[in-house]
Design an enzyme around this catalytic site. Structure first.
Site, PDB file in Angstrom:
ATOM      1  N   HIS A 153       9.274  15.592  77.133  1.00 15.04           N
ATOM      2  CA  HIS A 153       8.658  15.049  78.347  1.00 15.04           C
ATOM      3  C   HIS A 153       9.100  13.604  78.591  1.00 15.04           C
ATOM      4  O   HIS A 153       9.351  13.200  79.731  1.00 15.04           O
ATOM      5  CB  HIS A 153       7.125  15.147  78.256  1.00 15.04           C
ATOM      6  CG  HIS A 153       6.443  14.697  79.503  1.00 15.04           C
ATOM      7  ND1 HIS A 153       5.526  13.670  79.537  1.00 15.04           N
ATOM      8  CD2 HIS A 153       6.581  15.107  80.797  1.00 15.04           C
ATOM      9  CE1 HIS A 153       5.121  13.485  80.783  1.00 15.04           C
ATOM     10  NE2 HIS A 153       5.744  14.344  81.562  1.00 15.04           N
ATOM     11  N   ARG A 154       9.244  12.825  77.513  1.00 11.74           N
ATOM     12  CA  ARG A 154       9.733  11.444  77.680  1.00 11.74           C
ATOM     13  C   ARG A 154      11.141  11.448  78.266  1.00 11.74           C
ATOM     14  O   ARG A 154      11.468  10.680  79.158  1.00 11.74           O
ATOM     15  CB  ARG A 154       9.728  10.713  76.342  1.00 11.74           C
ATOM     16  CG  ARG A 154       8.486   9.871  76.119  1.00 11.74           C
ATOM     17  CD  ARG A 154       8.681   8.808  75.044  1.00 11.74           C
ATOM     18  NE  ARG A 154       9.264   9.331  73.811  1.00 11.74           N
ATOM     19  CZ  ARG A 154       8.574   9.969  72.862  1.00 11.74           C
ATOM     20  NH1 ARG A 154       7.288  10.181  73.012  1.00 11.74           N
ATOM     21  NH2 ARG A 154       9.171  10.396  71.765  1.00 11.74           N
ATOM     22  N   THR A 175      -1.777  12.226  87.966  1.00 11.49           N
ATOM     23  CA  THR A 175      -1.590  12.849  86.653  1.00 11.49           C
ATOM     24  C   THR A 175      -0.206  12.545  86.084  1.00 11.49           C
ATOM     25  O   THR A 175       0.060  12.831  84.922  1.00 11.49           O
ATOM     26  CB  THR A 175      -1.738  14.393  86.732  1.00 11.49           C
ATOM     27  OG1 THR A 175      -0.722  14.888  87.586  1.00 11.49           O
ATOM     28  CG2 THR A 175      -3.075  14.804  87.262  1.00 11.49           C
ATOM     29  N   ASP A 205      -3.592   9.757  95.633  1.00 10.35           N
ATOM     30  CA  ASP A 205      -2.743  10.454  94.682  1.00 10.35           C
ATOM     31  C   ASP A 205      -1.292  10.015  94.936  1.00 10.35           C
ATOM     32  O   ASP A 205      -0.986   9.452  95.997  1.00 10.35           O
ATOM     33  CB  ASP A 205      -2.926  11.959  94.930  1.00 10.35           C
ATOM     34  CG  ASP A 205      -1.868  12.789  94.257  1.00 10.35           C
ATOM     35  OD1 ASP A 205      -1.716  12.647  93.031  1.00 10.35           O
ATOM     36  OD2 ASP A 205      -1.209  13.589  94.955  1.00 10.35           O
ATOM     37  N   GLU A 207       8.205  15.858  94.245  1.00 15.16           N
ATOM     38  CA  GLU A 207       8.250  16.982  93.299  1.00 15.16           C
ATOM     39  C   GLU A 207       9.653  17.547  93.087  1.00 15.16           C
ATOM     40  O   GLU A 207       9.940  18.067  92.017  1.00 15.16           O
ATOM     41  CB  GLU A 207       7.280  18.096  93.693  1.00 15.16           C
ATOM     42  CG  GLU A 207       5.816  17.761  93.462  1.00 15.16           C
ATOM     43  CD  GLU A 207       5.416  17.504  92.001  1.00 15.16           C
ATOM     44  OE1 GLU A 207       6.238  17.693  91.094  1.00 15.16           O
ATOM     45  OE2 GLU A 207       4.268  17.076  91.799  1.00 15.16           O
ATOM     46  N   LYS A 258      12.495  13.799  80.048  1.00 14.61           N
ATOM     47  CA  LYS A 258      12.365  14.211  81.462  1.00 14.61           C
ATOM     48  C   LYS A 258      12.000  12.995  82.331  1.00 14.61           C
ATOM     49  O   LYS A 258      12.529  12.817  83.432  1.00 14.61           O
ATOM     50  CB  LYS A 258      11.308  15.322  81.579  1.00 14.61           C
ATOM     51  CG  LYS A 258      10.979  15.741  82.984  1.00 14.61           C
ATOM     52  CD  LYS A 258       9.702  15.074  83.468  1.00 14.61           C
ATOM     53  CE  LYS A 258       9.566  15.045  84.964  1.00 14.61           C
ATOM     54  NZ  LYS A 258       8.377  14.324  85.413  1.00 14.61           N
ATOM     55  N   ASP A 272       2.168  11.962  93.641  1.00 17.63           N
ATOM     56  CA  ASP A 272       3.147  13.027  93.919  1.00 17.63           C
ATOM     57  C   ASP A 272       2.690  13.932  95.055  1.00 17.63           C
ATOM     58  O   ASP A 272       1.609  14.520  94.991  1.00 17.63           O
ATOM     59  CB  ASP A 272       3.380  13.868  92.658  1.00 17.63           C
ATOM     60  CG  ASP A 272       4.047  13.061  91.558  1.00 17.63           C
ATOM     61  OD1 ASP A 272       5.172  12.593  91.782  1.00 17.63           O
ATOM     62  OD2 ASP A 272       3.441  12.877  90.494  1.00 17.63           O
ATOM     63  N   LYS A 293       3.826  17.240  80.937  1.00 20.25           N
ATOM     64  CA  LYS A 293       3.869  17.667  79.528  1.00 20.25           C
ATOM     65  C   LYS A 293       3.146  19.002  79.356  1.00 20.25           C
ATOM     66  O   LYS A 293       3.651  19.921  78.704  1.00 20.25           O
ATOM     67  CB  LYS A 293       3.243  16.591  78.634  1.00 20.25           C
ATOM     68  CG  LYS A 293       3.548  16.783  77.182  1.00 20.25           C
ATOM     69  CD  LYS A 293       3.273  15.543  76.372  1.00 20.25           C
ATOM     70  CE  LYS A 293       1.806  15.169  76.423  1.00 20.25           C
ATOM     71  NZ  LYS A 293       1.482  14.003  75.613  1.00 20.25           N
TER      72      LYS A 293
HETATM   73  C1  XBP Z   1       1.520  15.679  90.098  1.00 24.57           C
HETATM   74  C2  XBP Z   1       1.956  16.227  88.843  1.00 24.57           C
HETATM   75  C3  XBP Z   1       2.856  15.460  87.997  1.00 24.57           C
HETATM   76  C4  XBP Z   1       4.328  15.567  88.261  1.00 24.57           C
HETATM   77  C5  XBP Z   1       5.099  15.309  87.007  1.00 24.57           C
HETATM   78  O1  XBP Z   1       0.152  16.042  90.286  1.00 24.57           O
HETATM   79  O2  XBP Z   1       1.516  17.282  88.441  1.00 24.57           O
HETATM   80  O3  XBP Z   1       2.623  15.930  86.708  1.00 24.57           O
HETATM   81  O4  XBP Z   1       4.630  16.860  88.752  1.00 24.57           O
HETATM   82  O5  XBP Z   1       4.865  14.077  86.464  1.00 24.57           O
HETATM   83  P1  XBP Z   1      -0.769  15.084  91.156  1.00 24.57           P
HETATM   84  P2  XBP Z   1       4.899  13.830  84.858  1.00 24.57           P
HETATM   85  O6  XBP Z   1       0.018  14.744  92.382  1.00 24.57           O
HETATM   86  O7  XBP Z   1      -1.960  15.943  91.476  1.00 24.57           O
HETATM   87  O8  XBP Z   1      -1.140  13.876  90.346  1.00 24.57           O
HETATM   88  O9  XBP Z   1       6.011  14.651  84.278  1.00 24.57           O
HETATM   89  O10 XBP Z   1       5.145  12.351  84.746  1.00 24.57           O
HETATM   90  O11 XBP Z   1       3.567  14.255  84.304  1.00 24.57           O
HETATM   91 MG    MG Z   2      -0.268  15.397  94.293  1.00 26.52          MG
END
Ligand code: XBP
Ligand code: MG
Length: 250
Positions: free
Chosen positions: A79-80, A120, A10, A19, A82, A12, A54
């Site tokens: 969202h774009r 994600t 993964d 985050e 952001k 993030d 999003k």
């Molecule tokens: C991470 C997320 C991501 C980011 C935001 O989840 O939830 O959506 O917080 O990114 P994981 P975007 O680590 O489980 O993949 O705004 O690009 O969606």
């Molecule tokens: Mg994660």
């Protein structure tokens, strides 16, 4: 002997603590649009149970009586924007990888084990992260955002990774930092090393095959909280991941 056919990670919270950049980018974008929304750390921890930026924004707008109702196209534009703010923050401030990440990726690459990124987050954010951290050459497969119709905890992203990599159940190992990622990977028949992050430490990881606060470095091994070698300190390397696979299949 290494029988593991691929390592799936993964992004993030797992590769790096990204985050806070995401949260800052959401808040700056809300302010630019004049929306009466601000996510402090507590609110963001609650909202992170909705994976995908999003979807998270759409949920917050739906839960906000003072907010205008935006069309799906407007939410997509929000969202774009952001994503652009996130990109600017990442480019200007850079980001450190979590302990043990680069070491493990280097070991896997040297052993010829394919690496897959399963996130994600949007493909743009994922690609930029790989560029900024110099990790692009490590990953032979990047699955991001809407590559699957449903995001984690749905197993879709890991099932797709399995299909692309030709992996049978348990032939790869996943590294995740969240409960939703853990459930997605387990649902796809893959063992999971969980390394909870800033925002996910309070989540339920009882089903993780192995649980550690981080992947560890030789100079600072990580205490195993659950799984093979529980109670000991280890460096999560390919040999340890083999033990995780064996543990999962018993
Ligand atoms: C991470 C997320 C991501 C980011 C935001 O989840 O939830 O959506 O917080 O990114 P994981 P975007 O680590 O489980 O993949 O705004 O690009 O969606
Ligand atoms: Mg994660």
């Amino acid at each position: 002997m290494v029988g593991m056919k691929a390592l799936l990670l993964d992004l993030d919270g797992t590769l790096a603590e990204t985050e806070e950049f995401h949260r800052e980018a959401f808040n700056r974008t809300f302010a630019r649009w004049g929306l009466p929304l601000f996510w402090d750390q507590e609110a963001y921890a609650r909202l992170l149970t909705t994976p995908g930026g999003k979807e998270r924004m759409a949920r917050a707008l739906a839960e906000c009586p003072a907010c205008p109702s935006l069309t799906p196209e407007e939410v997509a534009r929000l969202h774009r924007e952001k994503g652009e703010v996130f990109a600017e923050l990442l480019r200007t401030q850079g980001v450190a990888l979590r302990p043990g990440v680069r070491r493990l990726l280097e070991e896997a690459r040297a052993a010829g084990i394919p690496l897959a990124l399963c996130t994600t987050a949007s493909p743009e954010s994922a690609q930029l992260f790989l560029e900024v951290t110099g990790l692009s050459p490590f990953f032979s497969l990047v699955l991001a955002g809407e590559v699957v119709p449903r995001k984690k905890p749905d197993p879709g992203i890991y099932l797709l990774a399995r299909a692309r990599l030709g992996l049978g159940p348990g032939e790869g190992v996943v590294v995740e930092d969240s409960q939703s990622g853990l459930l997605a990977a387990l649902g796809a028949g893959l063992p999971v090393v969980a390394t909870p992050s800033l925002y996910t430490r309070g989540q339920d990881f009882r089903r993780a095959t192995a649980l550690l606060p981080h992947l560890g470095e030789p100079s600072a091994p990580a205490p195993v909280l659950q799984g093979p070698w529980a109670g000991e300190r280890v460096v999560v390397d390919l040999a340890y991941l083999e033990e995780v696979r064996a543990w999962w299949s018993t």
